[in-house]
Each structure stands twice: as C-alpha cells, then as structure tokens.
Write a protein that holds these residues in place. Structure first.
Motif, PDB file in Angstrom:
ATOM      1  N   LEU A   1      -7.300 -34.906 -10.350  1.00  0.00           N
ATOM      2  CA  LEU A   1      -7.256 -34.714 -11.801  1.00  0.00           C
ATOM      3  C   LEU A   1      -5.907 -35.141 -12.368  1.00  0.00           C
ATOM      4  O   LEU A   1      -5.839 -35.751 -13.442  1.00  0.00           O
ATOM      5  N   ILE A   2      -4.845 -34.812 -11.645  1.00  0.00           N
ATOM      6  CA  ILE A   2      -3.511 -35.207 -12.101  1.00  0.00           C
ATOM      7  C   ILE A   2      -3.382 -36.721 -12.128  1.00  0.00           C
ATOM      8  O   ILE A   2      -2.831 -37.312 -13.071  1.00  0.00           O
ATOM      9  N   THR A   3      -3.900 -37.384 -11.094  1.00  0.00           N
ATOM     10  CA  THR A   3      -3.860 -38.848 -11.041  1.00  0.00           C
ATOM     11  C   THR A   3      -4.633 -39.449 -12.213  1.00  0.00           C
ATOM     12  O   THR A   3      -4.210 -40.434 -12.828  1.00  0.00           O
TER      13      THR A   3
ATOM     14  N   ARG B   1       2.070 -35.692 -20.866  1.00  0.00           N
ATOM     15  CA  ARG B   1       3.154 -35.739 -19.881  1.00  0.00           C
ATOM     16  C   ARG B   1       3.579 -34.333 -19.455  1.00  0.00           C
ATOM     17  O   ARG B   1       3.811 -34.072 -18.266  1.00  0.00           O
ATOM     18  N   ALA B   2       3.699 -33.440 -20.443  1.00  0.00           N
ATOM     19  CA  ALA B   2       4.080 -32.070 -20.119  1.00  0.00           C
ATOM     20  C   ALA B   2       3.030 -31.413 -19.235  1.00  0.00           C
ATOM     21  O   ALA B   2       3.357 -30.662 -18.310  1.00  0.00           O
ATOM     22  N   SER B   3       1.758 -31.695 -19.513  1.00  0.00           N
ATOM     23  CA  SER B   3       0.684 -31.131 -18.711  1.00  0.00           C
ATOM     24  C   SER B   3       0.725 -31.637 -17.279  1.00  0.00           C
ATOM     25  O   SER B   3       0.566 -30.872 -16.321  1.00  0.00           O
ATOM     26  N   VAL B   4       0.966 -32.941 -17.108  1.00  0.00           N
ATOM     27  CA  VAL B   4       1.037 -33.520 -15.764  1.00  0.00           C
ATOM     28  C   VAL B   4       2.253 -32.972 -15.019  1.00  0.00           C
ATOM     29  O   VAL B   4       2.183 -32.663 -13.814  1.00  0.00           O
ATOM     30  N   THR B   5       3.384 -32.840 -15.724  1.00  0.00           N
ATOM     31  CA  THR B   5       4.584 -32.296 -15.085  1.00  0.00           C
ATOM     32  C   THR B   5       4.336 -30.878 -14.584  1.00  0.00           C
ATOM     33  O   THR B   5       4.722 -30.512 -13.456  1.00  0.00           O
ATOM     34  N   ALA B   6       3.687 -30.066 -15.425  1.00  0.00           N
ATOM     35  CA  ALA B   6       3.383 -28.694 -15.028  1.00  0.00           C
ATOM     36  C   ALA B   6       2.409 -28.665 -13.864  1.00  0.00           C
ATOM     37  O   ALA B   6       2.559 -27.860 -12.934  1.00  0.00           O
ATOM     38  N   ALA B   7       1.400 -29.544 -13.895  1.00  0.00           N
ATOM     39  CA  ALA B   7       0.415 -29.571 -12.815  1.00  0.00           C
ATOM     40  C   ALA B   7       1.044 -30.036 -11.504  1.00  0.00           C
ATOM     41  O   ALA B   7       0.742 -29.506 -10.426  1.00  0.00           O
ATOM     42  N   ARG B   8       1.918 -31.030 -11.569  1.00  0.00           N
ATOM     43  CA  ARG B   8       2.620 -31.504 -10.365  1.00  0.00           C
ATOM     44  C   ARG B   8       3.499 -30.389  -9.789  1.00  0.00           C
ATOM     45  O   ARG B   8       3.578 -30.201  -8.568  1.00  0.00           O
ATOM     46  N   ALA B   9       4.170 -29.688 -10.668  1.00  0.00           N
ATOM     47  CA  ALA B   9       5.015 -28.592 -10.210  1.00  0.00           C
ATOM     48  C   ALA B   9       4.189 -27.485  -9.564  1.00  0.00           C
ATOM     49  O   ALA B   9       4.626 -26.834  -8.618  1.00  0.00           O
ATOM     50  N   ALA B  10       2.975 -27.259 -10.088  1.00  0.00           N
ATOM     51  CA  ALA B  10       2.106 -26.235  -9.512  1.00  0.00           C
ATOM     52  C   ALA B  10       1.644 -26.611  -8.116  1.00  0.00           C
ATOM     53  O   ALA B  10       1.447 -25.747  -7.265  1.00  0.00           O
ATOM     54  N   LEU B  11       1.466 -27.915  -7.859  1.00  0.00           N
ATOM     55  CA  LEU B  11       1.063 -28.365  -6.523  1.00  0.00           C
ATOM     56  C   LEU B  11       2.223 -28.342  -5.542  1.00  0.00           C
ATOM     57  O   LEU B  11       2.009 -28.307  -4.323  1.00  0.00           O
TER      58      LEU B  11
END
Length: 276
Positions: free
Chosen positions: A184-186, A132-142
C-alpha cells in the motif's frame, strides 16, 4: 408559404449572418471552440469543488482507501483536462483577425482558465503534502527503529497518532499483513510521483499561456501606440493644411490687390495718352 416568402426569409437570415462587406460577421469555428472551452472549464470547476471537500478529509478519522482513490482519480482526470483546455486556450489566444467580441472572449477564457488552474494547483500541492506525510508516517510505522519525528499540531499531530497506532498493530501483525501494508505504501508513493508529474506539467502550461497572453498584450499596446501616433500625425497634418490654405488665401488676396492697382495705373496712363 410561397416560394417568394421563403426566398425573402432565407435572404434575411443570410444577411443577419453576414456583415456589410459580404463576409461572415462572426467565425463559427472560433465560437464553437470558445464555447467548448467554457463548458470544459465549468466541468473543471465542479471537480475542484469536489477535490476541496475530499482533500480536507485526508488524514482525519474519515480518511479511507476509497477516499484516497477518489482524490487520485479526480486529480489525474482533471490534470489531463486542464492540459486539453490549455492547448485550446493557446489556440484561441493566437487566433488571427479577431473582432472586438472575439477579443472579449479571449480575455474571458484566459481569465477563467488562469483562475481555475491556480486553484487546482493549490489543491494539488495540498494533496501532495498530505500524501507525503501519510507515506512518511506509514514508513515509520513499519520501521520500529524510526524516530518518527512528526509535528504534534494539526494534520501532522493526527498522523503521529495514526503512526503510533499502526506501530502497535504491525508489531502484532503477521508477516503477510506487513507485506500488504508495504505494498500500500508503494502504491501511495506511485500516486505521489504521478501527482508531482502533473504539478510540473501544469506549471509549464500555466507559464506558456501567461507568456502568450503577455505577448498579445504587447501586440495590442503596439497597435494602440500606432493608433495614437497616427491620430497625432493626422492632427498635425490637418493644422498644416489649414495653415497652408490660409497662406494661399492671403496670397490670392494680395495678388488681386496688386492686379487692381496695376489696372488703375494702366487706366490712368491710357486716359492721359488719349486725352493728351
């Protein structure tokens, strides 16, 4: 080897497999099931050891897609195996007419299963948190407008650094790279959903097994209480029988004394009549 010797060996082997009353002293089906479950639990312990090592690398510099795929695969396979073992444990726990040896196997299997499952569930939650933390960080990066509120200590601090790096790279990346990152996030979000389903299923399974074990414990307690009551009733009956026997013995003694007195009186009366 003669026919008589062969017959004697066969009869000796059969007697070793049978009890005094002619019935089999151990249930082969129960033994096969319990041994198979122990083997599967041993295999699951190996998976847990691998998961513990791999999950500790998530979010570090050694994190990579191959590692995440391996973690997801082992989590998914182990979840299905735990479900299978759990059904077997429930079958073993509800086995009828168990011997003391089989009861020991029931308790050992239940103890090993709950211990392994608890440890696996802890690793599930840890992997879920990191995903979850990884997805949150990746979403924020996009999303360049995202505030990116992530803690600055431990794993979250590393995610913040990765997030800043990904933001700089994505700003300079072409649209197809952005789309690839979004895919990748999806995919990670789908993995998170599957892990969440596994956590829920295993929670239900854990509760079911715990309930069966508790019910078996209550049944054993009832049997033990009944045995204690029977023992106390037997002791009370023994005391009463001993008292009745003592009273009966005293009554016989009194009757004998009375008969003896009557016999003496009759003898005196008869002697008086004949001599008079």
């Amino acid at each position: 080897m003669s026919f008589d010797q062969l017959s004697s060996l066969e009869s000796g082997s059969a007697s070793g497999r049978r009890g005094n009353n002619g019935a089999f002293s151990d249930d082969p089906e129960f033994s096969r099931l319990s041994q198979g479950l122990m083997n599967k639990l041993f295999h699951l312990q190996g998976n847990i050891s691998k998961l513990r090592s791999d999950i500790s690398l998530l979010g570090t510099k050694r994190d990579n897609p191959r590692l995440r795929e391996r973690v997801h695969t082992v989590l998914e396979e182990s979840t299905e195996q735990f479900k299978e073992v759990g059904e077997g444990i429930k079958k073993v726990q509800t086995w009828e007419d168990v011997t003391p040896t089989q009861k020991y196997s029931q308790q050992k299997l239940s103890r090993e299963f709950k211990s392994a499952l608890s440890e696996f569930q802890y690793l599930q939650r840890e992997a879920l948190e990191k995903q979850r933390a990884s997805v949150t960080a990746a979403r924020a990066a996009l999303d360049p407008n995202s505030p990116g509120e992530v803690g600055a200590s431990g794993y979250e601090g590393e995610q913040l650094q990765l997030q800043l790096q990904e933001q700089e790279q994505i700003h300079l990346a072409p649209q197809d790279e952005v789309d690839f990152q979004d895919a990748l996030i999806t995919e990670r979000e789908e993995e998170i959903r599957q892990i969440e389903e596994g956590v829920g299923d295993l929670n239900v399974l854990f509760q079911q097994v715990a309930q069966i074990v508790n019910e078996q414990g209550e049944t054993l307690q009832t049997i033990e209480d009944n045995a204690v009551n029977v023992r106390e009733d037997t002791r009370g009956a023994d005391v009463e029988l001993r008292s009745a026997a003592r009273y009966q013995k005293n009554a016989r003694s009194k009757a004998c004394c009375l008969l003896l007195v009557l016999a003496v009186i009759m003898t005196i009366v008869l002697l008086a009549v004949f001599l008079g």
